[in-house]
Design an enzyme around this catalytic site. Structure first.
Site, PDB file in Angstrom:
ATOM      1  N   CYS A   6     -18.215  32.745  74.737  1.00 21.18           N
ATOM      2  CA  CYS A   6     -19.006  33.755  74.024  1.00 21.18           C
ATOM      3  C   CYS A   6     -20.032  34.295  75.027  1.00 21.18           C
ATOM      4  O   CYS A   6     -19.782  34.283  76.227  1.00 21.18           O
ATOM      5  CB  CYS A   6     -19.638  33.183  72.750  1.00 21.18           C
ATOM      6  SG  CYS A   6     -20.900  31.917  72.999  1.00 21.18           S
ATOM      7  N   ARG A  47     -21.512  30.133  69.198  1.00 21.97           N
ATOM      8  CA  ARG A  47     -20.098  30.251  68.844  1.00 21.97           C
ATOM      9  C   ARG A  47     -19.159  29.425  69.712  1.00 21.97           C
ATOM     10  O   ARG A  47     -18.353  28.640  69.194  1.00 21.97           O
ATOM     11  CB  ARG A  47     -19.666  31.724  68.886  1.00 21.97           C
ATOM     12  CG  ARG A  47     -20.367  32.574  67.847  1.00 21.97           C
ATOM     13  CD  ARG A  47     -20.065  34.042  68.044  1.00 21.97           C
ATOM     14  NE  ARG A  47     -20.723  34.542  69.252  1.00 21.97           N
ATOM     15  CZ  ARG A  47     -20.597  35.780  69.717  1.00 21.97           C
ATOM     16  NH1 ARG A  47     -19.797  36.634  69.092  1.00 21.97           N
ATOM     17  NH2 ARG A  47     -21.244  36.170  70.790  1.00 21.97           N
ATOM     18  N   ASP A  99     -21.918  37.233  66.308  1.00 17.00           N
ATOM     19  CA  ASP A  99     -22.920  36.354  66.911  1.00 17.00           C
ATOM     20  C   ASP A  99     -24.038  36.076  65.902  1.00 17.00           C
ATOM     21  O   ASP A  99     -24.748  36.993  65.486  1.00 17.00           O
ATOM     22  CB  ASP A  99     -23.500  37.026  68.153  1.00 17.00           C
ATOM     23  CG  ASP A  99     -24.343  36.087  68.989  1.00 17.00           C
ATOM     24  OD1 ASP A  99     -24.594  34.938  68.558  1.00 17.00           O
ATOM     25  OD2 ASP A  99     -24.753  36.505  70.088  1.00 17.00           O
TER      26      ASP A  99
END
Length: 144
Positions: free
Chosen positions: A9, A15, A117
């Site tokens: 990410c 994440r 996100d």
């Protein structure tokens, strides 16, 4: 087959480490190494507190995580690279065009959507993202 999986990410604190630890838990009985990194990593930082808490509530300890910056070597070494967003996959392909055949969007087998996100958002955003990542992990298991 796949012996080294890398999840990616941006910051490597929400994440990608959540995906890393969920994959590790589901693949614990197999000889597969799972790691994560960030395109703009918050190098040296632990996992975001809310992401860490959600993992803990599901019986997974992510306290050992330490964010690290993605580099070309990691892309070359991995057998499978899973980016949380299409733009992440595109950026990784630009970094290491020779690795393009093993770089995919994490949600590939579902809707091919970006995993949003949750950084600096409230817990419901993290819960939503955790659910998407959990579904993504399940979708990849049949191919690993």
């Amino acid at each position: 087959m796949f012996k080294r999986i890398l999840t990616v990410c941006i910051g490597n604190i929400c994440r990608s480490p959540t995906a890393e630890y969920l994959l590790r838990a589901r693949l614990a009985s197999r000889d597969i190494r799972v790691a994560s990194a960030g395109l703009g990593a918050m190098t040296g930082h632990p996992m975001d507190a809310t992401a860490l808490q959600l993992l803990a509530e599901h019986g997974i300890d992510g306290t050992a995580h330490c964010a690290r910056q993605l580099d070309v070597g990691m892309l070359r070494e991995a057998d499978l690279v899973l980016g949380m967003e299409k733009s992440h996959a595109d950026a990784m392909i630009r970094m290491a065009p020779e690795a393009s055949g093993k770089i995919f969007v994490f949600d590939k087998w579902l809707q091919g959507r970006d995993i949003p996100d949750p950084y600096r958002q409230q817990r419901p955003a993290f819960e939503h993202v955790y659910g998407l990542i959990e579904q993504g992990v399940e979708s990849w298991l049949r191919y690993l």
